[in-house]
Enzyme design. Structure first.
Site, short mmCIF file in Angstrom:
data_model
loop_
_atom_site.label_atom_id
_atom_site.label_comp_id
_atom_site.label_asym_id
_atom_site.label_seq_id
_atom_site.Cartn_x
_atom_site.Cartn_y
_atom_site.Cartn_z
N ARG A 52 -38.53 26.58 70.27
CA ARG A 52 -37.14 26.27 70.68
C ARG A 52 -36.56 25.21 69.74
O ARG A 52 -35.35 25.10 69.60
CB ARG A 52 -37.10 25.84 72.15
CG ARG A 52 -35.70 25.62 72.68
CD ARG A 52 -35.55 25.86 74.19
NE ARG A 52 -36.64 25.32 74.99
CZ ARG A 52 -36.82 24.02 75.22
NH1 ARG A 52 -36.00 23.13 74.70
NH2 ARG A 52 -37.83 23.62 75.96
N TYR A 104 -9.68 31.53 69.10
CA TYR A 104 -10.50 32.52 69.80
C TYR A 104 -10.42 32.24 71.32
O TYR A 104 -10.76 31.15 71.78
CB TYR A 104 -11.94 32.46 69.29
CG TYR A 104 -12.85 33.34 70.08
CD1 TYR A 104 -12.59 34.71 70.20
CD2 TYR A 104 -13.96 32.83 70.74
CE1 TYR A 104 -13.41 35.52 70.95
CE2 TYR A 104 -14.78 33.65 71.48
CZ TYR A 104 -14.50 34.99 71.59
OH TYR A 104 -15.30 35.80 72.35
N ASP A 177 -13.38 26.78 62.50
CA ASP A 177 -13.90 28.11 62.80
C ASP A 177 -13.44 29.01 61.66
O ASP A 177 -12.26 29.38 61.59
CB ASP A 177 -13.38 28.60 64.16
CG ASP A 177 -13.93 29.98 64.53
OD1 ASP A 177 -14.39 30.70 63.62
OD2 ASP A 177 -13.88 30.34 65.72
N LYS A 202 -20.02 38.41 63.50
CA LYS A 202 -18.95 39.17 62.81
C LYS A 202 -19.34 39.45 61.37
O LYS A 202 -20.28 40.17 61.13
CB LYS A 202 -17.63 38.39 62.93
CG LYS A 202 -17.38 37.76 64.29
CD LYS A 202 -17.29 38.78 65.41
CE LYS A 202 -17.12 38.06 66.75
NZ LYS A 202 -17.13 38.95 67.89
#
Ligand SMILES: Cc1ncc(COP(=O)(O)O)c(C=O)c1O
Length: 382
Positions: A52, A104, A177, A202
């Site tokens: 992790r 977004y 972003d 994306k």
């Protein structure tokens, strides 16, 4: 490979040219182990304890992205949302944040709900208007300016360098972003931004088969030191197979993005002034409001995303989307296949998308096929 001596496209295609020393293989390995052996004297000299916190599968892809963004370090996350929210969660309740009105939608909703309840003072502004940013920023109180450019779903363009100048003068960090610009077209860190975020789902991955996110920092800042442990603490870790796929996807980033840009520009030019189209929203059109700034900060193209507004209104837009044969009627963006969607239906209340808007993500199919398909879809709705 010396990242300073070769072009970014070469860095991406060869994933920094890394070769496994033991096997001499040119493709990285998928490391699935969740835990690592402790040395007999109770130390962890490998630097790895538990997956992790540390997974070697991330290292090559993170290094490639750091090189492409010309940053200091990168982190892969389990989604774009987990990457973005880690930046906000590294702030403290009470901090003032500026965010764009056009961004977004799912992140905007999270900021309006969870982040606000948690105590961040988030102000949504017209981030593309430098005067508005200047007025809204509070010296010493504004800790973060978040921007997205070009911004979903109407492709508002924000001047990164100018916004950074205003933010830094007030002591605020700037995070961008850059999902739709991609590192092929713009490198926000070289324009002074502090952190760049990608929904790697994306363009970075590019094949609509991985959900992932990334952050890259310009320097080893205090904020970065707070973000780093959050990935492990919140558990926003990417699976090893997905990390491997993402690294593989990045190897074809340049040809995919260049082709999507070329095709998107041709589609925008074709439908600009079309009798059934009220407006084409695309930063590559000289008539588009943000074109000059986009031309200044995006190199080699204006992205693969555009929107068209149906002249006959909302019902016509929805019917046109229903009539396509080649475009896929689906949400998301940045894959090799072209997608179309009636954006207001997705975003619902509070969307900046006009009701007649269709968002297009241009893939790498034949451009004329894409134009012909949209032509017939629009013709069928009167
Ligand atoms: C611009 C932008 N940022 C962030 C995200 C969130 O990414 P993810 O879906 O990987 O969580 C998306 C997803 O559509 C996006 O388009």
């Amino acid at each position: 490979m010396d990242r300073n001596k070769v072009a970014p496209a070469t860095i991406a295609a060869q994933a920094l040219g890394q070769v496994d020393e033991r096997t001499r293989e040119i493709v990285g390995t998928i490391h699935t182990s969740t835990t690592y052996v402790r040395d007999e004297d109770n130390q962890y000299r490998s630097g790895r304890i538990y997956a992790r916190d540390h997974n070697p599968t991330y290292e090559q892809g993170e290094a490639v992205l750091t090189a492409l963004e010309q940053g200091h370090a990168s982190l892969m996350f389990s989604s774009g949302m987990s990457a973005a929210t880690a930046v906000f969660l590294a702030l403290s309740p009470g901090d003032h944040v500026l965010a764009p009105k056009v961004m977004y939608w799912s992140l905007r909703n999270w900021l309006k709900n969870f982040a606000t309840n948690w105590g961040l003072q988030i102000e949504f502004i017209d981030m593309h208007e430098p005067d508005v940013v200047q007025k809204a920023i509070r010296r010493g109180k504004t800790k973060l300016v978040w921007l997205e450019t070009p911004a979903n779903p109407i492709w508002t363009v924000t001047d990164i360098a100018l916004t950074v100048e205003i933010a830094h003068a007030a002591g605020a960090t700037v995070a961008v972003d850059s999902t739709c610009a991609t590192p092929v077209l713009s490198q926000p860190l070289t324009l002074g931004a502090d952190i760049v975020m990608h929904a790697a789902t994306k363009y970075l991955n590019g094949h609509s088969d991985v959900i992932a996110g990334t952050l890259t920092t310009r320097e080893d800042s205090e904020l970065w030191q707070r973000i780093k442990p959050l990935r492990a603490q919140l558990g926003g870790v990417l699976g090893p197979f997905e990390a491997w796929l993402l690294t593989r996807g990045m190897r074809t980033l340049f040809p995919r993005v260049r082709e999507a840009c070329r095709s998107a520009q041709a589609i925008a030019d074709h439908f600009h002034g079309h009798p059934r189209v009220a407006e084409v929203l695309y930063p590559g059109l000289p008539s588009f409001a943000g074109h000059a700034i986009a031309a200044k900060q995006m190199r080699g193209g204006f992205g693969g995303m555009l929107s068209i507004r149906a002249k006959a209104g909302e019902a016509a837009a929805i019917s046109a989307a229903a009539n396509v044969q080649i475009w896929k009627r689906a949400t998301s963006l940045g894959g090799v296949e072209s997608l179309i969607e009636h954006r207001a239906s997705v975003e619902g209340h509070g969307t900046p998308a006009p009701a007649d808007l269709l968002r297009l993500s241009v893939g790498v199919e034949d451009t004329q096929d894409l134009i012909n398909d949209l032509e017939q879809a629009l013709a069928a709705v009167s």
